[in-house]
Scaffold this active site. Structure first.
Site, PDB file in Angstrom:
ATOM      1  N   SER A 108      -9.756  -0.916   6.844  1.00 57.87           N
ATOM      2  CA  SER A 108      -9.200  -0.786   5.645  1.00 57.87           C
ATOM      3  C   SER A 108      -8.585  -1.929   4.784  1.00 57.87           C
ATOM      4  O   SER A 108      -8.184  -1.837   3.662  1.00 57.87           O
ATOM      5  CB  SER A 108      -8.045   0.369   5.541  1.00 57.87           C
ATOM      6  OG  SER A 108      -9.046   1.751   5.508  1.00 57.87           O
ATOM      7  N   LYS A 116       0.817  -1.194  -0.025  1.00 57.70           N
ATOM      8  CA  LYS A 116       0.044  -0.062  -0.048  1.00 57.70           C
ATOM      9  C   LYS A 116       0.935   1.135  -0.034  1.00 57.70           C
ATOM     10  O   LYS A 116       2.046   1.108   0.784  1.00 57.70           O
ATOM     11  CB  LYS A 116      -0.914  -0.089   1.156  1.00 57.70           C
ATOM     12  CG  LYS A 116      -1.986   0.842   1.264  1.00 57.70           C
ATOM     13  CD  LYS A 116      -2.715   0.925   2.535  1.00 57.70           C
ATOM     14  CE  LYS A 116      -3.800   1.850   2.597  1.00 57.70           C
ATOM     15  NZ  LYS A 116      -4.633   1.697   3.771  1.00 57.70           N
ATOM     16  N   SER A 132      -9.819   1.442   2.916  1.00 53.69           N
ATOM     17  CA  SER A 132      -8.692   2.112   1.841  1.00 53.69           C
ATOM     18  C   SER A 132      -7.761   1.549   1.182  1.00 53.69           C
ATOM     19  O   SER A 132      -7.286   2.079   0.292  1.00 53.69           O
ATOM     20  CB  SER A 132      -8.269   3.535   2.807  1.00 53.69           C
ATOM     21  OG  SER A 132      -7.270   2.972   3.756  1.00 53.69           O
TER      22      SER A 132
HETATM   23  N1  GLN Z   1     -13.235   4.058   6.505  1.00 54.80           N
HETATM   24  C1  GLN Z   1     -12.493   4.141   7.818  1.00 54.80           C
HETATM   25  C2  GLN Z   1     -11.789   5.637   7.789  1.00 54.80           C
HETATM   26  O1  GLN Z   1     -12.220   6.446   6.739  1.00 54.80           O
HETATM   27  C3  GLN Z   1     -11.359   3.344   7.754  1.00 54.80           C
HETATM   28  C4  GLN Z   1      -9.888   3.534   7.027  1.00 54.80           C
HETATM   29  C5  GLN Z   1      -9.010   2.822   7.358  1.00 54.80           C
HETATM   30  O2  GLN Z   1      -8.830   1.927   8.026  1.00 54.80           O
HETATM   31  N2  GLN Z   1      -7.807   3.490   7.112  1.00 54.80           N
HETATM   32  O3  GLN Z   1     -11.394   6.190   8.823  1.00 54.80           O
END
Ligand code: GLN
Length: 463
Positions: A164, A65, A140
């Protein structure tokens, strides 16, 4: 044998047994990634693999990532702010990957600074779901999941702050493992919300996640929140699993049907599922999560002031212009979270919001601790919805936040959690999520592996 559809573990073994050459495998994944990237937008940067140099993983290249620092390889966080940032060092997770004979195949697309659940908040455009390219892949860690699902990488690293790795795993039919908080060092991970996030793994099979996890986990002197995890795989399980009924409300019917079918099949294999009640505070988990995450994000992202990182040298003028223009490069979602986070930390509101959120977090922690004294793990769906059409999430941010209602809980409690495919609906995959006690990573992986053998859909040798 179709190498591109093999699991990471099978490839590692085949290389060990000299049935496959690591260089040929890497070349195959590289070629396919270059070819398919215009269609799926899984990678922000594809990297030509080096000659394989042995080690436990035989020199195999994997997807990473783009918020994990990689020495000499651009690390953008899918943001204009870090568009040209090339880290001078490797994150600890990358150091350990390399020490185990792994290397980097590319840096994957994501929501900007890991803020989002769909991949739509990327400054490089959304990664696309291989099951239907008009739909989101989840986020994400969108590109990491797409790379694994589309045969563009044998396995991938992601990060998980509030779901994410599990959300995109669920939406793409892959396995997404979020270890116990502190199991893998966060050193070199570009911070979003430090107290919630972990490095995680997206793979084809549960055993792949365990294999890579073993190589990456461990105490790191550069991250004081790291802890040692018991890596004994022969952990005893009672096969008693809790299903908290407060977590089954407001879920898409198609998801609930697949979930209930999974419970039936697993029940036939000897697992006992008890519907339990009493964790009423879970209704505050989502607001508590967004309060804490935004608060931490607002302080973390203050470093991108146009002077220390990113684009500073290209912006001229007094400090106000420099800072203003540098910070205007953030996307809309990141900006709104910085503002929200600054607000909840400001004098007068700090007690009303932030302190309350911390209180909810500690109540949830004790509630789960109590529950998991009598059960091996908690099992619930991963996502309350199926993937949505690209663009729909942006017009309805509330819908996007609600999508996290089931995944944020283990981040608040620091628990290991894993999403595995449990079925399909309308051409999309549905994921189920196991959550264990902090430190019980091997137990969660073991149960997930048994679940996979009963209900698993992704098999070696099948795309
Ligand atoms: N969707 C969640 C957020 O936007 C989790 C994102 C993540 O785990 N980085 O904070």
């Amino acid at each position: 044998m179709n190498t591109l559809s093999l699991s990471f573990g099978s490839i590692v073994n085949a290389i060990k047994e000299k049935k496959l050459s690591a260089d040929e495998v890497n070349e195959e994944f590289y070629e396919r990634s270059i070819k398919l990237n215009p269609k799926y937008n899984a990678y922000i940067t594809v990297v030509k693999p080096h000659a394989a140099s042995g080690g436990e993983f035989g020199g195999i290249a994997i997807a990473v990532k783009d918020n994990i620092s990689t020495k000499g390889i651009r690390t953008t966080c899918a943001s204009k702010v870090l568009e040209n940032y090339v880290p001078p060092f490797d994150a600890t997770a990358i150091e350990r990957l390399k020490a185990a004979g792994g290397q980097i195949l590319g840096k994957t697309n994501m929501d900007e600074f890991a803020m989002g659940s769909s991949g739509e908040n990327s400054a490089f455009g959304p990664a696309r779901n291989p099951l239907n390219t008009d739909y989101v892949a989840g986020g994400s860690s969108s590109g990491s999941a797409v790379a694994v699902a589309a045969g563009m990488a044998p396995i991938a690293l992601g990060t998980d702050t509030g779901g994410s790795v599990r959300a995109p795993a669920s939406f793409t039919g892959t396995v997404g493992f979020k270890p116990t908080y502190g199991a893998i060092s966060r050193y070199g991970l570009i911070a979003y919300a430090n107290s919630l996030e972990t490095v995680g793994i997206i793979s084809k099979r549960v055993s792949d996640a365990r294999l890579l996890f073993r190589a990456l986990a461990g105490v790191d002197i550069r991250d004081s929140t790291t802890r040692e995890i018991d890596m004994n795989e022969n952990v005893k399980i009672s096969k008693r699993i809790a299903v908290p009924k407060e977590l089954l409300n407001n879920i898409d019917e198609r998801v609930i049907s697949r979930f209930n079918e999974a419970l039936n099949r697993l029940g036939g294999a000897g697992f006992v599922f008890d519907e339990v009640g009493g964790i009423n505070e879970v209704k505050y988990a989502l607001p508590a999560y967004y309060t804490i995450a935004c608060a931490e994000a607002s302080t973390n992202l203050s470093r991108y002031d146009g002077i220390k990182f990113g684009t500073s040298s290209r912006i001229e003028g007094n400090w106000r212009d420099v800072m203003g223009r540098a910070r205007s490069l953030f996307g809309a979602e990141v900006k709104s979270r910085i503002m929200l986070g600054t607000y909840v930390l400001s004098k007068g509101f700090y007690e009303t919001y932030y302190i309350k959120a911390l209180y909810v977090r500690s109540i949830l922690r004790s509630a789960f601790e109590r529950l998991l004294k009598s059960y091996d793990a908690v099992f619930i769906p991963t996502m309350p919805v199926l993937p949505w059409k690209i663009g729909e999430g942006i017009s309805d941010p509330e819908k996007a936040y609600m999508a996290d209602v089931l995944t944020v809980i283990p981040n608040l409690t620091g628990s290991p959690a894993i999403s595995i495919p449990i079925g399909s609906s309308g051409g999309f995959k549905v994921g189920g999520q196991l959550i264990g006690r902090p430190g019980d990573d091997m137990k969660v992986l073991r149960i997930a592996e048994e679940f996979e053998s009963v209900i698993g859909e992704v098999k070696d040798g099948e795309p």
